[in-house]
Design an enzyme around this catalytic site. Structure first.
Site, PDB file in Angstrom:
ATOM      1  CB  CYS A  57      -1.055   0.154   1.267  1.00  0.00           C
ATOM      2  SG  CYS A  57      -1.835   1.567   1.278  1.00  0.00           S
ATOM      3  CB  CYS A  62      -3.225   2.378  -1.260  1.00  0.00           C
ATOM      4  SG  CYS A  62      -3.699   0.908  -0.938  1.00  0.00           S
ATOM      5  CE  LYS A  65      -4.757   4.284  -6.114  1.00  0.00           C
ATOM      6  NZ  LYS A  65      -5.152   2.811  -6.200  1.00  0.00           N
ATOM      7  CE1 TYR A 191     -10.835  -1.678  -6.134  1.00  0.00           C
ATOM      8  CE2 TYR A 191     -11.202  -4.084  -6.544  1.00  0.00           C
ATOM      9  CZ  TYR A 191     -11.664  -2.953  -5.946  1.00  0.00           C
ATOM     10  OH  TYR A 191     -12.558  -3.225  -5.035  1.00  0.00           O
ATOM     11  CB  ILE A 192      -3.908  -2.595 -10.929  1.00  0.00           C
ATOM     12  CG1 ILE A 192      -3.899  -2.867  -9.152  1.00  0.00           C
ATOM     13  CG2 ILE A 192      -2.518  -2.096 -11.350  1.00  0.00           C
ATOM     14  CD1 ILE A 192      -2.805  -3.794  -8.690  1.00  0.00           C
ATOM     15  CD  GLU A 195      -7.071   2.293  -8.685  1.00  0.00           C
ATOM     16  OE1 GLU A 195      -8.025   2.692  -8.009  1.00  0.00           O
ATOM     17  OE2 GLU A 195      -5.873   1.612  -8.384  1.00  0.00           O
ATOM     18  CG  HIS A 448     -29.114  22.781  -4.617  1.00  0.00           C
ATOM     19  ND1 HIS A 448     -29.207  21.882  -5.472  1.00  0.00           N
ATOM     20  CD2 HIS A 448     -29.190  23.994  -5.208  1.00  0.00           C
ATOM     21  CE1 HIS A 448     -29.598  22.597  -6.451  1.00  0.00           C
ATOM     22  NE2 HIS A 448     -29.465  23.737  -6.430  1.00  0.00           N
ATOM     23  CD  GLU A 453     -28.736  18.734  -4.610  1.00  0.00           C
ATOM     24  OE1 GLU A 453     -29.804  18.890  -3.961  1.00  0.00           O
ATOM     25  OE2 GLU A 453     -28.179  19.448  -5.622  1.00  0.00           O
TER      26      GLU A 453
HETATM   27  P1  NDP Z   1      -8.104  -7.560 -10.096  1.00  0.00           P
HETATM   28  O1  NDP Z   1      -8.476  -9.080  -9.655  1.00  0.00           O
HETATM   29  O2  NDP Z   1      -9.094  -6.389  -9.710  1.00  0.00           O
HETATM   30  O3  NDP Z   1      -8.329  -7.663 -11.662  1.00  0.00           O
HETATM   31  C1  NDP Z   1      -7.470  -8.428 -12.502  1.00  0.00           C
HETATM   32  C2  NDP Z   1      -7.937  -8.374 -13.916  1.00  0.00           C
HETATM   33  O4  NDP Z   1      -6.808  -8.955 -14.807  1.00  0.00           O
HETATM   34  C3  NDP Z   1      -9.324  -8.798 -14.323  1.00  0.00           C
HETATM   35  O5  NDP Z   1      -9.707  -8.008 -15.246  1.00  0.00           O
HETATM   36  C4  NDP Z   1      -9.012 -10.297 -14.890  1.00  0.00           C
HETATM   37  O6  NDP Z   1     -10.036 -10.706 -15.982  1.00  0.00           O
HETATM   38  C5  NDP Z   1      -7.663  -9.915 -15.586  1.00  0.00           C
HETATM   39  N1  NDP Z   1      -6.986 -11.132 -15.607  1.00  0.00           N
HETATM   40  C6  NDP Z   1      -6.548 -12.114 -14.803  1.00  0.00           C
HETATM   41  N2  NDP Z   1      -5.880 -12.967 -15.576  1.00  0.00           N
HETATM   42  C7  NDP Z   1      -5.693 -12.829 -16.904  1.00  0.00           C
HETATM   43  C8  NDP Z   1      -5.019 -13.206 -17.808  1.00  0.00           C
HETATM   44  N3  NDP Z   1      -4.546 -14.539 -17.908  1.00  0.00           N
HETATM   45  N4  NDP Z   1      -5.181 -12.702 -19.149  1.00  0.00           N
HETATM   46  C9  NDP Z   1      -5.939 -11.548 -19.080  1.00  0.00           C
HETATM   47  N5  NDP Z   1      -6.437 -11.043 -18.073  1.00  0.00           N
HETATM   48  C10 NDP Z   1      -6.323 -11.504 -16.986  1.00  0.00           C
HETATM   49  O7  NDP Z   1      -6.604  -7.554  -9.776  1.00  0.00           O
HETATM   50  P2  NDP Z   1      -5.560  -6.063  -9.770  1.00  0.00           P
HETATM   51  O8  NDP Z   1      -4.235  -6.693 -10.198  1.00  0.00           O
HETATM   52  O9  NDP Z   1      -6.327  -5.190 -10.570  1.00  0.00           O
HETATM   53  O10 NDP Z   1      -5.751  -5.804  -8.365  1.00  0.00           O
HETATM   54  C11 NDP Z   1      -5.546  -6.724  -7.352  1.00  0.00           C
HETATM   55  C12 NDP Z   1      -6.393  -6.363  -6.009  1.00  0.00           C
HETATM   56  O11 NDP Z   1      -5.587  -5.161  -5.386  1.00  0.00           O
HETATM   57  C13 NDP Z   1      -7.780  -6.141  -6.612  1.00  0.00           C
HETATM   58  O12 NDP Z   1      -8.385  -7.063  -6.465  1.00  0.00           O
HETATM   59  C14 NDP Z   1      -7.939  -5.279  -5.158  1.00  0.00           C
HETATM   60  O13 NDP Z   1      -8.542  -6.090  -4.044  1.00  0.00           O
HETATM   61  C15 NDP Z   1      -6.588  -4.491  -4.860  1.00  0.00           C
HETATM   62  N6  NDP Z   1      -6.633  -3.250  -5.243  1.00  0.00           N
HETATM   63  C16 NDP Z   1      -7.414  -2.293  -4.752  1.00  0.00           C
HETATM   64  C17 NDP Z   1      -7.407  -0.806  -5.231  1.00  0.00           C
HETATM   65  C18 NDP Z   1      -8.252   0.097  -4.458  1.00  0.00           C
HETATM   66  O14 NDP Z   1      -8.889   0.028  -3.360  1.00  0.00           O
HETATM   67  N7  NDP Z   1      -8.507   1.313  -5.173  1.00  0.00           N
HETATM   68  C19 NDP Z   1      -6.450  -0.591  -6.120  1.00  0.00           C
HETATM   69  C20 NDP Z   1      -5.563  -1.635  -6.789  1.00  0.00           C
HETATM   70  C21 NDP Z   1      -5.667  -2.440  -6.177  1.00  0.00           C
HETATM   71  P3  NDP Z   1     -11.517 -11.154 -15.400  1.00  0.00           P
HETATM   72  O15 NDP Z   1     -12.300 -10.169 -14.756  1.00  0.00           O
HETATM   73  O16 NDP Z   1     -11.883 -11.784 -16.748  1.00  0.00           O
HETATM   74  O17 NDP Z   1     -10.987 -12.318 -14.406  1.00  0.00           O
END
Ligand code: NDP
Length: 466
Positions: A57, A62, A65, A191-192, A195, A448, A453
């Protein structure tokens, strides 16, 4: 803890053979919180950290980022300001300035985390630690014993298997790029990915986001997914239903071959394809510790692993991988082990924000989750244009949605896509945890003119499945 209780606790400890009452592996969010709380309750605590204090983080997640996200938002602000009479000429973004200032801030935070440990008399080992048997940890070339051990080692970015995947970077490396590329391909739709695609496109990088599904942010409410997919599609090149088949180097850049057959050229590829728990080479076999199918450490409701005396919290377990959740889990373990105030971990109504542009903020059930639980629900949905954009001219709308239990009138889910959605949803999460009903929302006077709101004035129910 009363003084007599502390004296008893300390006296009891003297009779024990253990070097520590609690040894924590990993000084990230969950680990440091557990150290601090346990030490404040009179426990003798040790912690091992092999990488950086504050964990993902603070160092590669976090915090930096969000700093990057602020930097990216200035582009919108500068563009929007013209409609309000501002004429800002020659605005130019300088990546090295952002990086230097970000690094300074992260160093400051590292120092604060160390200070928390030092001021609580926690013994700090700046070294890798592994389990070496029940109540045993091997750290910095020595064996130490502990009555309780807490694993808070976090997760690590996962990279899909394909030829040339050694050319991709992950969210670990994106925070130390010496220069911005001219163009980037971001892989993933979570998420990542959303973002960083939002950040790069606003910092002037030609950005392509490739996602294998048809709508970004799987697991979120379908209306939110459709809305954010459309919004992001307007600020970057969005390729849905595709994936990377292979990457090779070409002409000082990268050639990305998609499964669909199309080829893209770019300077950098960021894989944001999920994170895996860091359980490798942790000595788990020495205590016969069980993992889930996904490789996370199995824990019970008290975060006890399959091995007595060993606990685990945060991204290394199979729960909710968010920093505030790890903090709460670490605190709960320390309290329950050393006589602090008891409280079971509640995973209901955990609010969450995604800092893409515009932000997503959510708390509670999605429409689909409510339906799958067989609940009778009403849906309230609004798409609105922020007042600001009447003058800025920006063609950006916001989405607000409520999922309401028709029987009890309780607001089960609140979803928003719009500016500062994270800030806004936090307060609504309190209301929902207190059991707020739609009638409570309706009788609350709005502020407002704000976007929030709109949640007070949602009157017409949406016909389901329209
Ligand atoms: P996520 O699980 O959010 O997303 C992973 C993405 O990668 C999904 O869209 C998934 O597709 C795709 N994916 C997985 N495997 C493959 C593959 N083999 N080929 C192509 N695409 C693939 O993980 P992140 O890495 O974005 O983030 C990890 C975690 O970190 C998050 O789940 C969250 O809990 C935390 N985080 C929180 C944040 C916040 O609170 N703002 C910010 C950043 C991270 P599919 O949907 O089809 O499975």
């Amino acid at each position: 803890m009363p003084a007599w209780c502390r004296i008893l606790t300390r006296g009891y400890k003297i009779l024990q053979d253990f070097d520590y009452d609690l040894f924590v592996i990993g000084a990230g969010s969950g680990g440091v919180r557990a150290c601090r709380v346990a030490a404040s309750l009179g426990a003798r605590v040790g912690v091992a950290e092999e990488r950086y204090f504050g964990g993902t983080c603070v160092n590669v997640g976090c915090v930096p980022k969000k700093l990057f996200s602020y930097a990216a938002h200035y582009r919108d602000d500068l563009e929007d300001s013209a409609g309000f009479g501002w004429q800002i000429d020659n605005a130019r973004f300088d990546w090295p300035t952002l990086m230097a200032n970000k690094n300074k801030e992260i160093e400051r935070l590292n120092g604060i985390y160390r200070q928390i440990l030092n001021s609580n008399q926690v013994a700090v080992f700046e070294s890798r630690a592994v389990l070496a048997g029940p109540n045993q940890v091997e750290v910095a070339g020595q064996h130490v014993s502990a009555r309780h051990i807490l694993l808070a080692v976090g997760g690590w970015p996962a990279i899909p298997e394909f030829p040339g995947n050694e050319h991709v970077i992950t969210s670990n490396e994106v925070f130390s790029l010496p220069a911005l590329p001219d163009s980037i391909v971001v892989l993933g739709g979570g998420y990542i990915a959303v973002e960083f695609a939002s950040i790069f496109t606003r910092l002037g990088v030609d950005t392509t986001l490739i996602y294998r599904g048809d709508r970004l942010m799987r697991g979120f409410d379908h209306d939110v997914r459709s809305f954010i997919t459309a919004e992001l599609g307007r600020s970057m090149n969005l390729i849905l239903g595709d994936n990377i088949a292979a990457i090779n180097r070409k002409n000082n850049g990268l050639q990305v071959h998609c499964q669909s057959g199309q080829t893209l050229h770019c300077g950098l590829v960021l894989a944001a394809t999920g994170r895996t728990p860091m359980t490798r080479n942790l000595g788990l076999e020495s205590v016969n510790l069980q993992l889930t199918a996904a490789g996370a450490i199995k824990v019970d409701a008290n975060f006890q692993t399959s091995s007595p005396g060993i606990y685990a919290v945060g991204d290394v377990i199979d729960r909710v991988t968010l920093t505030p959740v790890a903090l709460a889990e670490g605190q709960l373990v320390a309290n329950s082990l050393f006589g602090g105030p008891g409280r079971a971990m509640d995973y209901q109504n955990i609010p969450s924000a995604v800092f893409c542009h515009p932000n997503i903020g959510v708390v509670g059930l999605t429409e689909q989750e409510a339906e799958s639980r067989g609940l009778a629900i009403d849906i309230y949905l609004a798409k609105v244009k922020q007042l600001k954009h009447t003058l800025s001219g920006r063609d950006e709308h916001s989405l607000l949605k409520l999922v309401v239990d028709r029987t009890t009138d309780r607001v089960l889910g609140l979803h928003m896509v719009g500016p500062d959605a994270g800030e806004l949803v936090q307060g609504f999460a309190v209301a929902m945890n207190a059991g707020a009903t739609k009638a409570d929302f309706d009788r609350t006077i709005g502020i407002h003119p704000t976007l929030a709101e709109e949640f007070m004035t949602m009157r017409s129910k949406r016909k389901l499945h329209d």
